[in-house]
Design a protein around this motif. Structure first.
Motif, PDB file in Angstrom:
ATOM      1  N   LYS A   1       0.132  -0.955  -0.290  1.00  0.00           N
ATOM      2  CA  LYS A   1       0.163   0.058   0.196  1.00  0.00           C
ATOM      3  C   LYS A   1       0.775   1.676  -0.451  1.00  0.00           C
ATOM      4  O   LYS A   1       0.179   2.002  -0.396  1.00  0.00           O
ATOM      5  N   GLU A   2       1.724   1.255   0.638  1.00  0.00           N
ATOM      6  CA  GLU A   2       2.613   2.272   1.692  1.00  0.00           C
ATOM      7  C   GLU A   2       3.299   2.157  -0.666  1.00  0.00           C
ATOM      8  O   GLU A   2       3.891   3.289  -0.517  1.00  0.00           O
ATOM      9  N   SER A   3       4.215   1.923  -1.449  1.00  0.00           N
ATOM     10  CA  SER A   3       5.136   1.338  -2.129  1.00  0.00           C
ATOM     11  C   SER A   3       3.655   2.138  -3.587  1.00  0.00           C
ATOM     12  O   SER A   3       4.382   3.240  -3.642  1.00  0.00           O
ATOM     13  N   LYS A   4       3.117   1.958  -2.924  1.00  0.00           N
ATOM     14  CA  LYS A   4       2.206   2.333  -3.794  1.00  0.00           C
ATOM     15  C   LYS A   4       1.877   3.584  -3.955  1.00  0.00           C
ATOM     16  O   LYS A   4       1.906   4.092  -5.188  1.00  0.00           O
ATOM     17  N   LYS A   5       1.061   4.067  -3.382  1.00  0.00           N
ATOM     18  CA  LYS A   5       1.673   5.791  -3.198  1.00  0.00           C
ATOM     19  C   LYS A   5       2.595   6.624  -2.589  1.00  0.00           C
ATOM     20  O   LYS A   5       2.749   7.446  -3.732  1.00  0.00           O
ATOM     21  N   ILE A   6       3.812   5.644  -2.940  1.00  0.00           N
ATOM     22  CA  ILE A   6       4.914   7.130  -3.216  1.00  0.00           C
ATOM     23  C   ILE A   6       4.775   6.501  -4.509  1.00  0.00           C
ATOM     24  O   ILE A   6       5.268   7.663  -5.562  1.00  0.00           O
ATOM     25  N   ILE A   7       4.926   5.659  -5.525  1.00  0.00           N
ATOM     26  CA  ILE A   7       4.719   5.339  -6.495  1.00  0.00           C
ATOM     27  C   ILE A   7       3.955   6.605  -7.826  1.00  0.00           C
ATOM     28  O   ILE A   7       4.477   7.183  -8.138  1.00  0.00           O
ATOM     29  N   GLN A   8       2.519   6.338  -7.043  1.00  0.00           N
ATOM     30  CA  GLN A   8       1.507   7.470  -7.483  1.00  0.00           C
ATOM     31  C   GLN A   8       2.006   8.355  -7.513  1.00  0.00           C
ATOM     32  O   GLN A   8       2.165   9.336  -7.541  1.00  0.00           O
ATOM     33  N   ASP A   9       2.063   9.270  -6.794  1.00  0.00           N
ATOM     34  CA  ASP A   9       2.310  10.567  -5.236  1.00  0.00           C
ATOM     35  C   ASP A   9       3.959  11.197  -6.246  1.00  0.00           C
ATOM     36  O   ASP A   9       4.229  12.656  -6.163  1.00  0.00           O
ATOM     37  N   ALA A  10       4.388   9.956  -6.885  1.00  0.00           N
ATOM     38  CA  ALA A  10       6.005  10.643  -7.852  1.00  0.00           C
ATOM     39  C   ALA A  10       5.669  10.879  -8.841  1.00  0.00           C
ATOM     40  O   ALA A  10       6.170  11.568  -9.626  1.00  0.00           O
ATOM     41  N   GLY A  11       4.459   9.864  -9.433  1.00  0.00           N
ATOM     42  CA  GLY A  11       4.087  10.147 -10.644  1.00  0.00           C
ATOM     43  C   GLY A  11       5.147   9.478 -11.731  1.00  0.00           C
ATOM     44  O   GLY A  11       5.456   9.738 -12.792  1.00  0.00           O
ATOM     45  N   ILE A  12       5.830   8.361 -11.722  1.00  0.00           N
ATOM     46  CA  ILE A  12       6.732   7.950 -11.656  1.00  0.00           C
ATOM     47  C   ILE A  12       5.610   5.891 -12.230  1.00  0.00           C
ATOM     48  O   ILE A  12       5.386   6.402 -12.140  1.00  0.00           O
ATOM     49  N   LYS A  13       6.331   6.223 -13.519  1.00  0.00           N
ATOM     50  CA  LYS A  13       6.039   4.629 -14.336  1.00  0.00           C
ATOM     51  C   LYS A  13       6.689   3.305 -14.044  1.00  0.00           C
ATOM     52  O   LYS A  13       7.956   3.681 -13.918  1.00  0.00           O
ATOM     53  N   VAL A  14       6.122   2.329 -13.725  1.00  0.00           N
ATOM     54  CA  VAL A  14       6.901   1.379 -13.665  1.00  0.00           C
ATOM     55  C   VAL A  14       6.762  -0.010 -14.874  1.00  0.00           C
ATOM     56  O   VAL A  14       5.916  -0.228 -14.879  1.00  0.00           O
ATOM     57  N   SER A  15       7.724  -0.048 -14.911  1.00  0.00           N
ATOM     58  CA  SER A  15       8.550  -1.006 -16.165  1.00  0.00           C
ATOM     59  C   SER A  15       8.397  -1.976 -15.892  1.00  0.00           C
ATOM     60  O   SER A  15       8.088  -3.013 -16.795  1.00  0.00           O
ATOM     61  N   SER A  16       8.940  -2.470 -14.740  1.00  0.00           N
ATOM     62  CA  SER A  16       8.257  -4.266 -14.263  1.00  0.00           C
ATOM     63  C   SER A  16       8.378  -4.367 -12.805  1.00  0.00           C
ATOM     64  O   SER A  16       9.135  -3.379 -12.360  1.00  0.00           O
ATOM     65  N   ILE A  17       8.562  -5.577 -12.466  1.00  0.00           N
ATOM     66  CA  ILE A  17       8.633  -6.269 -11.010  1.00  0.00           C
ATOM     67  C   ILE A  17       9.075  -7.171 -11.405  1.00  0.00           C
ATOM     68  O   ILE A  17       8.774  -8.440 -12.127  1.00  0.00           O
ATOM     69  N   CYS A  18      10.425  -7.741 -10.070  1.00  0.00           N
ATOM     70  CA  CYS A  18      11.181  -7.900 -10.193  1.00  0.00           C
ATOM     71  C   CYS A  18      10.926  -8.939  -8.880  1.00  0.00           C
ATOM     72  O   CYS A  18      11.194  -7.978  -7.947  1.00  0.00           O
ATOM     73  N   ARG A  19      10.849 -10.124  -8.852  1.00  0.00           N
ATOM     74  CA  ARG A  19      10.216 -10.833 -10.034  1.00  0.00           C
ATOM     75  C   ARG A  19       9.786 -12.027  -8.807  1.00  0.00           C
ATOM     76  O   ARG A  19       9.572 -11.886  -7.893  1.00  0.00           O
ATOM     77  N   GLY A  20       9.306 -13.035 -10.406  1.00  0.00           N
ATOM     78  CA  GLY A  20       9.068 -13.985 -10.058  1.00  0.00           C
ATOM     79  C   GLY A  20       9.259 -15.371 -10.343  1.00  0.00           C
ATOM     80  O   GLY A  20      10.571 -15.148 -11.560  1.00  0.00           O
ATOM     81  N   GLY A  21       8.332 -15.909 -10.945  1.00  0.00           N
ATOM     82  CA  GLY A  21       9.862 -17.819 -11.335  1.00  0.00           C
ATOM     83  C   GLY A  21      10.018 -18.159 -10.188  1.00  0.00           C
ATOM     84  O   GLY A  21       9.097 -18.725  -9.315  1.00  0.00           O
ATOM     85  N   MET A  22      11.665 -19.234  -9.913  1.00  0.00           N
ATOM     86  CA  MET A  22      11.718 -19.563  -8.971  1.00  0.00           C
ATOM     87  C   MET A  22      11.034 -20.825  -8.825  1.00  0.00           C
ATOM     88  O   MET A  22      10.493 -21.630  -8.004  1.00  0.00           O
ATOM     89  N   PHE A  23      10.340 -21.562 -10.415  1.00  0.00           N
ATOM     90  CA  PHE A  23       8.811 -22.822 -10.260  1.00  0.00           C
ATOM     91  C   PHE A  23       9.843 -24.158  -9.660  1.00  0.00           C
ATOM     92  O   PHE A  23       9.227 -24.840  -8.944  1.00  0.00           O
ATOM     93  N   PRO A  24      10.681 -24.488  -9.893  1.00  0.00           N
ATOM     94  CA  PRO A  24      11.508 -25.924  -9.590  1.00  0.00           C
ATOM     95  C   PRO A  24      11.848 -26.312  -7.875  1.00  0.00           C
ATOM     96  O   PRO A  24      11.848 -25.011  -7.508  1.00  0.00           O
ATOM     97  N   ALA A  25      11.255 -27.122  -7.377  1.00  0.00           N
ATOM     98  CA  ALA A  25      11.398 -27.943  -6.181  1.00  0.00           C
ATOM     99  C   ALA A  25      11.398 -28.668  -5.968  1.00  0.00           C
ATOM    100  O   ALA A  25      10.240 -29.641  -6.727  1.00  0.00           O
TER     101      ALA A  25
END
Lengths: 273, 273
Positions: free
Chosen positions: B50-74
């Motif tokens: 929630k706080e992350s979203k507020k910081i990003i929205q207030d700053a008006g910066i665009k998010v190119s990607s989120i790192c990371r998903g994956g790590m599938f094998p177990a």
């Protein structure tokens, strides 16, 4: 899957016991009854080719390969010609020491142009094939791990090594399969199969986790994550029945007494290779 | 070849300024007028979504990607199911923060069986595609350098990432091209072309010589041997016109003041990318 039953095909790549001179490595191999050895050229240089030949012949040990020729790309034609000359000397050394194969580590690019460097590799190989044939030495292109692309070889996949080798007869140019360099490749088994009749050497070691270092991080077979046996069986299915070199760059192993390294290497060879 | 004329597409992958928190990285990017940022999940975790979203929205910066998903094998089904759950949370985070793409670092094998691990990756992706689609997030498979095959990802070539991605629509699954991971590949340009319409991210850095370390050895663009411009042009020819992330793991860069890193990054971006 079938394990190896004896050490008839085992070869000490002498970099595994780097603190030993050529004489030391030959004598150590004889003591350990390891029937093959792979010789590095800087070890020959220390005592000269004539003395090296005498040591090898007196010991009755067989030479699986000479490491290494290659290093073809360079910024100027003069330098590239000097590399060709050096490869001719390497071919002479292989012929004199009775090694069927000269291993080619093809060299890095002199600049940022990988395509041009790869062309220089193809040209370099083409220039030395006739002389190698004349001297009865086969050229084994060894693809290195991609992490060495900048500093050691622009040939970093077995697919690419096969591309280069296929221009020639299998009696002239083939490929070397070293597990450390190729184990990660999703195309590995297809490329081993494609290399049928053209595999001139098989090298084993292991990939340690965590990986301590780019160059010195290789491990003894069984100490890492490479599933060795299926790779050997694929290499054999592709027609290779020659010596299997153990080639390990690792400071901890270099710090061990050489005789202990050979004892461990024999044990792990039978257990894991 | 045409250089970039402005920083409209420049994105700070926040690992490049790892000592900064999410807030620090967003504020630093705003100060430097860098319009995009790529967010790492451990930085979100420090302060909550929630706080992350507020910081990003207030700053008006665009998010190119989120790192990371994956790590599938177990090793067990339970663990694999937990990884799927974690990927769903990563998709939620991407959706909440307005990132079009979740980067997938697919994970290492739990044992020596690369083939089985690669199947687990394919199954894992298949399981999260419907949820990603529902949340409007694309999945970007990032092939890592083969030197990370044992510890980070069994997907180590763009060819393999393309194989996996092509089972889906380009709106669902695509690939991430990171020069550090793929620059060595003789098949690179063919695979970039094959990925046409399916490239979801382009990451830049450089390969240092000598290479100081497997993980922390990346360099700032221009400090290494990667010929960056032709790769960008190939990626653009394959239809990618989105943000270009600078993603560098390097202790020396982490030790620099963040504002200095961004100033240098901007300069090198225009000069070399």
């Amino acid at each position: 899957m079938s394990s190896l039953q004896n050490i008839d095909r085992l070869s000490l790549n002498q970099i595994t016991t780097d603190p030993w001179s050529l004489k030391g490595a030959v004598e150590g191999s004889v003591r350990a009854e390891v029937p093959w050895i792979a010789i590095w050229r800087h070890k020959i240089e220390e005592i000269g080719l004539k003395e090296s030949k005498k040591i090898i012949q007196d010991a009755g040990i067989k030479v699986s390969s000479i490491c290494r020729g290659g290093m073809f790309p360079a910024a100027t034609k003069l330098e590239r010609d000097q590399r060709i000359e050096d490869n001719r000397r390497a071919i002479d050394e292989a012929a004199e020491l009775g090694a069927e194969t000269l291993v080619l580590v093809c060299g890095p690019a002199p600049d940022k142009d990988l395509v041009a460097a790869r062309e220089m590799v193809a040209e370099g190989i083409d220039k030395i094939v006739p002389y190698a044939k004349e001297r009865g030495v086969k050229l084994g292109i060894e693809p290195l791990h991609p992490m060495y692309a900048a500093e050691r070889s622009v040939i970093v996949s077995l697919a690419h090594a096969n591309d280069l080798a296929e221009k020639y007869s299998p009696n002239e140019v083939g490929v070397i399969v070293d597990v450390f360099h190729v184990w990660w490749d999703p195309d590995l088994y297809r490329q081993i199969s494609r290399a049928e009749g053209r595999i001139l050497g098989y090298h084993v070691s292991d990939w340690l986790v965590p990986t301590p270092d780019l160059l010195m991080g290789r491990g003894m077979m069984g100490d890492g994550v490479i599933d060795l046996r299926p790779i050997r069986l694929a290499v054999e299915k592709a027609g290779y029945a020659g010596p299997i070199e153990v080639e390990i760059f690792n400071q901890k192993i270099w710090d061990m007494p050489g005789d202990d390294v050979l004892a461990l290497m024999k044990e792990r060879y039978l257990q894991y290779v």
